[in-house]
Design a protein around this motif. Structure first.
Motif, mmCIF file in Angstrom:
data_model
loop_
_atom_site.group_PDB
_atom_site.id
_atom_site.type_symbol
_atom_site.label_atom_id
_atom_site.label_comp_id
_atom_site.label_asym_id
_atom_site.label_seq_id
_atom_site.Cartn_x
_atom_site.Cartn_y
_atom_site.Cartn_z
ATOM 1 N N TRP A 80 11.513 -29.998 -60.878
ATOM 2 C CA TRP A 80 12.816 -30.647 -60.923
ATOM 3 C C TRP A 80 12.763 -32.025 -61.568
ATOM 4 C CZ3 TRP A 80 16.779 -27.656 -60.178
ATOM 5 C CH2 TRP A 80 16.695 -26.563 -59.330
ATOM 6 N N GLU A 81 11.703 -32.774 -61.344
ATOM 7 C CA GLU A 81 11.626 -34.116 -61.913
ATOM 8 C C GLU A 81 11.670 -34.062 -63.434
ATOM 9 O OE1 GLU A 81 8.738 -38.098 -61.806
ATOM 10 O OE2 GLU A 81 8.269 -36.357 -60.555
ATOM 11 N N THR A 82 10.939 -33.114 -64.009
ATOM 12 C CA THR A 82 10.955 -32.964 -65.459
ATOM 13 C C THR A 82 12.339 -32.579 -65.948
ATOM 14 O OG1 THR A 82 8.632 -32.310 -65.499
ATOM 15 C CG2 THR A 82 9.974 -31.692 -67.406
ATOM 16 N N LEU A 83 13.025 -31.746 -65.176
ATOM 17 C CA LEU A 83 14.372 -31.340 -65.568
ATOM 18 C C LEU A 83 15.286 -32.553 -65.709
ATOM 19 C CD1 LEU A 83 16.460 -29.078 -66.080
ATOM 20 C CD2 LEU A 83 16.922 -29.119 -63.619
ATOM 21 N N PHE A 84 15.204 -33.486 -64.774
ATOM 22 C CA PHE A 84 16.067 -34.669 -64.856
ATOM 23 C C PHE A 84 15.638 -35.592 -65.988
ATOM 24 C CE2 PHE A 84 17.662 -33.100 -60.902
ATOM 25 C CZ PHE A 84 18.961 -33.582 -60.842
ATOM 26 N N HIS A 85 14.362 -35.599 -66.328
ATOM 27 C CA HIS A 85 13.949 -36.312 -67.541
ATOM 28 C C HIS A 85 14.595 -35.684 -68.770
ATOM 29 C CE1 HIS A 85 11.270 -38.984 -65.548
ATOM 30 N NE2 HIS A 85 10.364 -38.067 -65.213
#
Length: 207
Positions: free
Chosen positions: A190-195
């Motif tokens: 998920w963190e990469t998705l928000f990046h």
């Protein structure tokens, strides 16, 4: 109240001529296509969050399904407030510089996404505040680009064409968001998705 038939026909013919002349201008306008690119970014992020936000809150933070659904409403609520603010700023403060106003909110959206990533896990209240800011900045830019900006670019004789082009390009982002979200969240988290959302917003602001 009587209109001369010849005058009515002449006026109708003149309107048709102006419309025919305006369409090629809009189709060749780099700004119309650039706004389509910006709206692509808006719609990709917007529909990803609209469709998946309750699931994300449940999966990433462990909130119950009911609470996740309630919290996700903050995303839309922020939009209600900021859309009005964006219209006021564009018309009354920035002298009808609607593209510039949309650009400002797109830049703020990048910051809001990163801020949400930083504070979203602190508490439910912080998460809601972050969602308010993300939704507010996103919907503010979205409403200007798809509304007043499109009409400005199309002018009185091709506003519908400009709006259709910009919205049509944006709808490609709406279609792609589901595939991208599932792939990125599964493969990279998920963190990469928000990046990715932040980078998408940045590219939209460049447009």
């Amino acid at each position: 109240g009587y209109d001369d038939p010849d005058t009515v026909k002449a006026d109708a013919a003149e309107r048709k001529r102006l419309v025919r002349a305006a369409w090629p201008v809009v189709l060749r306008s780099p700004m119309v296509w650039a706004m389509g690119g910006a709206y692509f970014a808006c719609k990709l992020i917007r529909y990803a969050l609209l469709f998946w936000l309750p699931y994300y809150l449940h999966a990433a933070f462990g909130y119950s399904q009911g609470k996740s659904l309630d919290m996700s409403m903050a995303f839309d609520a922020g939009g209600i407030l900021f859309v009005v603010l964006a219209g006021f700023l564009a018309d009354r403060v920035f002298g009808r510089r609607r593209v510039a106003t949309a650009f400002g909110f797109m830049v703020l959206l990048v910051g809001a996404i990163y801020l949400y990533g930083a504070i979203g896990g602190i508490s439910a209240g912080a998460n809601v505040v972050g969602l308010l800011l993300v939704g507010g900045c996103l919907f503010a830019a979205d409403s200007l680009i798809s509304g007043a900006v499109a009409q400005d670019l199309g002018g009185p004789h091709a506003a519908a064409l400009a709006s259709g082009l910009i919205n049509g390009i944006g709808s490609v982002g709406q279609v792609l968001q589901g595939f991208l979200l599932v792939w990125i969240s599964d493969a990279y988290g998920w963190e990469t998705l928000f990046h990715v959302f932040a980078v998408t917003a940045a590219l939209g602001s460049v447009c």
